[in-house]
Structures are given as structure tokens and as C-alpha cells.
Design an enzyme around this catalytic site. Structure first.
Site, short mmCIF file in Angstrom:
data_model
loop_
_atom_site.label_atom_id
_atom_site.label_comp_id
_atom_site.label_asym_id
_atom_site.label_seq_id
_atom_site.Cartn_x
_atom_site.Cartn_y
_atom_site.Cartn_z
N SER A 169 0.84 -1.20 0.00
CA SER A 169 0.00 0.00 0.00
C SER A 169 0.88 1.26 0.00
CB SER A 169 -0.96 -0.05 1.19
OG SER A 169 -1.95 0.94 1.09
N ASP A 227 -8.76 -5.09 -5.77
CA ASP A 227 -8.32 -4.02 -4.87
C ASP A 227 -9.25 -2.83 -5.02
OD1 ASP A 227 -7.02 -2.07 -3.41
OD2 ASP A 227 -5.07 -2.36 -4.36
N HIS A 233 -7.08 -5.58 -1.39
CA HIS A 233 -5.92 -4.71 -1.16
C HIS A 233 -4.96 -5.27 -0.13
CE1 HIS A 233 -3.73 -0.94 -1.23
NE2 HIS A 233 -3.83 -0.83 0.08
#
Length: 421
Positions: free
Chosen positions: A232, A326, A360
């Protein structure tokens, strides 16, 4: 006769390792429900259950018997672990102290009723985050705030810096587990921890450079370069580190962005502004959960091009691990644009592995999927995405892929493994 739950291994099992669960002492074909539960360090309760039938000998082997329904269905030997769900809405499964295990309580209940009552057998399964012999060393060197994990045996090991996402603080569980695979791994905090900045409005890459140099100078690290592992926000930070800093040989980016995110990034006389967003593209579900998939502007257009990280400067090899579901941002698009930029400048095409149905938060194996939780930068629960079974499969494969990648490019075991998805 009470049922007996058999666990293999019966004593110590790390969280990223499978456990073999069998139940003995049932009657032939007996219908039972297996239930797993644990409490995290904040007291939040996670549960999963599945319905099964014993075989003709009165035994239930989760490696051979398909679940007939419940939290999952089909042949899923680790389903009772990866399918754990929080009772509290929008609560993410995380490990805050790697020095203690999580205790998973397993129960065998009679029948397939929605709320079976009679307990036939139970066991406690402890899952550890600090592999046997792995050494944990807090790092307070200059400005660097981190924790270093070293494999148990003496020697010099491939070094990896692990950079987490925008939640802030110091998260050690990925680094501690990876150290058990033969790497010297340093989990690096960069904001909202001890005397570090409280926010990410302004970050200086010199801090990360200091961390890289510290790890390279450790006698346990073989060099000549390090690996980077970022997820991330940590992904775009690792791309920036690889682009601007020396001493980086290989970088694994898990659902990262190819542009600088969240705040201004400075390095010497250069500045990367944050990629801007359009709040009108934010969607809100009927449950009040935010979907920010389309919120960020394109780093290929207008002023936002200045946020694009100059990956063409990097001298390292890249691996991008991408969840195709995601909902935090467009990870596949970002990985492909990084690849396009690298190839346009004559650099090696990076390896990109895409996982259908993965969201994600791609964590080490058997971490329960987090579909939605509080986003530190947004300030409200957001959708992370993912379908539980596909996400679980992706985590197992991604863990193998990043280890093979680092061993190949940092020294150690050779080879690239085929993706199974």
C-alpha cells in the site's frame, strides 16, 4: 465417547504454516460442526465454522473431507483459520505483539443445526509469529525507529526492509515471519511512532536512506544490496527508495501506487507532491462504507504527472503483486504504468503477478481477509475488496513468490516458482 481433536504439528506452528486437523472418536458418518474462535490483543472476537460428516471409520480429516457449508464450503484444510471473521464491524485482523501467539479455540459440536449446543471435543491451537530461534532486536539508531529480525543460525543473510501501509506505527508480523525463511528483515516505522512525525504530510527520504545504510552496515547482512518489501503506502515509498537511493537490489511491491501518495516527499533538492484526488468520485454504500477506488487522479495527466515516481532511475529488479479486486486504488494500472515507464527507458520488464479475487490487504498466509476497515488517511471505514477464498489462495502464493524473488536476487536459494493462480 468424547471426540478427540488431533493437531499436526501439535506443539508449535507459525501463523504462515498450515496445520493438519483431524477428529477421532466420532461415529461413522456422524454430522458435526467445527468452530474456531480467537480473541485478538484488543479483545475483539473472531469466529469461523463449517459443517462436516465423519467418514465410515468415524474419523474426520480436514485434508480429505469437504466442508458442507458454514463460513466456507469445499475442501479447505485451513478454512477455519483464513475464514475467521470479526464480530465487531470493520475490525481488521492484526498482530500487535509478535512475541506472543494467538490461541485459536477449536470445538467439535454435534449436528448441523444453525446453533449446535453439545460440545463433543475441543482443543487449543497456538499460532506463533516469532519462528523458533528468530532473534528480535529493537533498533534506535540515529533517527531510525525499527525492529530487526535475524534468523536463528549464525551467518550473513539477505537483508530486507519491510515498509507497512498508511496505518502508521511499527508493525512487525510480516518481518518476523519472513526472518524464519532465512532473511534479515527490518520492520521500519516512518510515522506516528515514538518521536517520529505524527502524520505523513511531509516525509523526507533521507530518513529511509539512514535506515537502508544502517541495515547494510549490520555484520549479519550479506549485501551488497538490500531488498525492499512494501504494501500500500509502503509500496510507493519503496518505489521512491529504489528510484532515489543507492544500495537497493530488489523490491517487492504489494498493491502499491506508482505515484507519491498522502503527503509531500522530499529528497535533497527534489520534491514529489502527493497525487491529488477528486472527492466527487468517492462512492458510499448503503451501509456507510466508503469506496475510494476511483478517487485518485491519474498520474499520467496534467499537474499530477509531477507525482509520478521516477522509477526509470532505479537500478534494481521489481516484483509487483496485485490484487485484481483491490478497492483502495487501481493497483494493476499502477503496476503496468511502472512497467511501461521502466521499459520506455530501456530497463528490465518487471515481473507482475495478478491475483483474481484478491483485495488490497494481501498479508502472510492464513490471515483472515479484511474486506473493509478504518482507513487512517480517509478517517472512515473503506472497502479494501477481495473474495475470501480467492484472497486466501493469493496470500499463500504471494508469500512463496516474494521469498523466491528475494532469494534469487539477494543471494540464497535460486529460482522462480510458477504462480498457481
Amino acid at each position: 465417547m468424547p471426540a478427540t481433536v488431533i493437531l499436526e504439528p501439535e506443539d508449535r506452528c507459525c501463523w504462515d504454516e498450515p496445520v493438519h486437523i483431524t477428529v477421532h472418536g466420532l461415529t461413522p458418518g456422524q454430522r458435526v460442526t467445527l468452530r474456531a474462535s480467537l480473541r485478538d490483543e484488543k479483545g475483539a472476537h473472531f469466529r469461523a465454522h463449517a459443517r462436516y460428516c465423519a467418514d465410515g471409520g468415524g474419523e474426520l480429516d480436514l485434508a480429505r473431507a469437504p466442508a458442507l457449508g458454514g463460513s466456507f464450503a469445499g475442501l479447505e484444510p485451513m478454512g477455519l483459520i483464513w475464514a475467521l471473521e470479526p464480530e465487531k464491524p470493520f475490525w481488521r485482523f492484526l498482530k500487535r505483539d509478535v512475541q506472543t501467539p494467538f490461541a485459536v479455540e477449536l470445538e467439535v459440536l454435534e449436528g448441523h443445526e444453525p446453533e449446535p449446543q453439545r460440545v463433543l471435543g475441543r482443543a487449543v491451537h497456538k499460532r506463533y509469529f516469532l519462528p523458533p530461534g528468530v532473534r528480535r532486536e529493537p533498533v534506535r539508531a540515529g533517527r531510525v525507529r525499527a525492529t530487526l529480525f535475524l534468523p536463528p543460525e549464525p551467518g550473513r543473510f539477505p537483508g530486507v526492509v519491510d515498509v507497512s501501509g498508511a496505518a502508521g506505527g511499527l508493525w512487525e508480523y510480516r518481518a518476523s515471519l519472513l526472518a524464519g525463511k532465512g532473511f534479515a528483515v527490518m520492520a521500519l516505522a516512518y510515522y506516528n511512532y515514538e518521536d517520529l512525525p505524527k502524520g505523513i504530510e511531509t516525509l523526507h527520504l533521507e530518513y529511509f536512506e539512514e535506515a537502508v545504510n544502517y541495515l547494510l552496515n549490520r555484520p549479519e547482512v550479506k549485501g551488497p544490496g538490500l531488498g525492499l518489501l512494501g504494501i500500500s503506502k509502503g509500496g510507493d515509498l519503496c518505489l521512491s527508495m529504489a528510484s532515489f537511493l543507492k544500495g537497493i537490489t530488489a523490491a517487492t511491491i504489494i498493491n502499491g501506487c506508482v505515484a507519491n501518495i498522502g503527503g509531500v516527499l522530499h529528497y535533497k533538492d527534489e520534491t514529489l507532491p502527493p497525487l491529488s484526488a477528486n472527492r466527487n468520485r468517492i462512492k458510499v454504500t448503503k451501509d456507510g462504507v466508503v469506496d475510494i477506488t476511483d478517487a485518485l487522479n491519474s498520474p499520467l495527466e496534467g499537474p499530477d504527472q509531477k507525482s509520478f515516481i521516477p522509477v526509470e532511475r532505479a537500478e534494481c529488479t521489481f516484483l509487483f503483486l496485485v490484487g485484481l479486486d483491490d478497492h483502495n486504488w487501481k493497483s494493476e494500472f499502477y503496476a503496468n504504468e511502472a512497467s511501461n515507464r521502466l521499459q520506455a527507458h530501456g530497463k528490465e520488464k518487471p515481473q507482475i503477478i495478478c491475483y483474481p479475487g484478491a483485495g488490497h490487504c494481501i498479508e502472510p498466509p492464513y490471515f483472515p481477509m479484511c474486506w473493509a476497515s478504518l482507513h487512517a488517511l480517509v478517517g472512515s471505514p473503506v472497502i479494501w475488496g477481495g473474495e475470501p477464498r480467492a484472497h486466501a489462495m493469493a496470500q499463500v502464493d504471494a508469500w512463496k513468490q516474494l521469498q523466491a524473488f528475494f532469494h534469487k536476487h539477494l543471494g540464497g536459494k535460486e529460482g522462480r516458482i510458477p504462480t498457481k493462480l
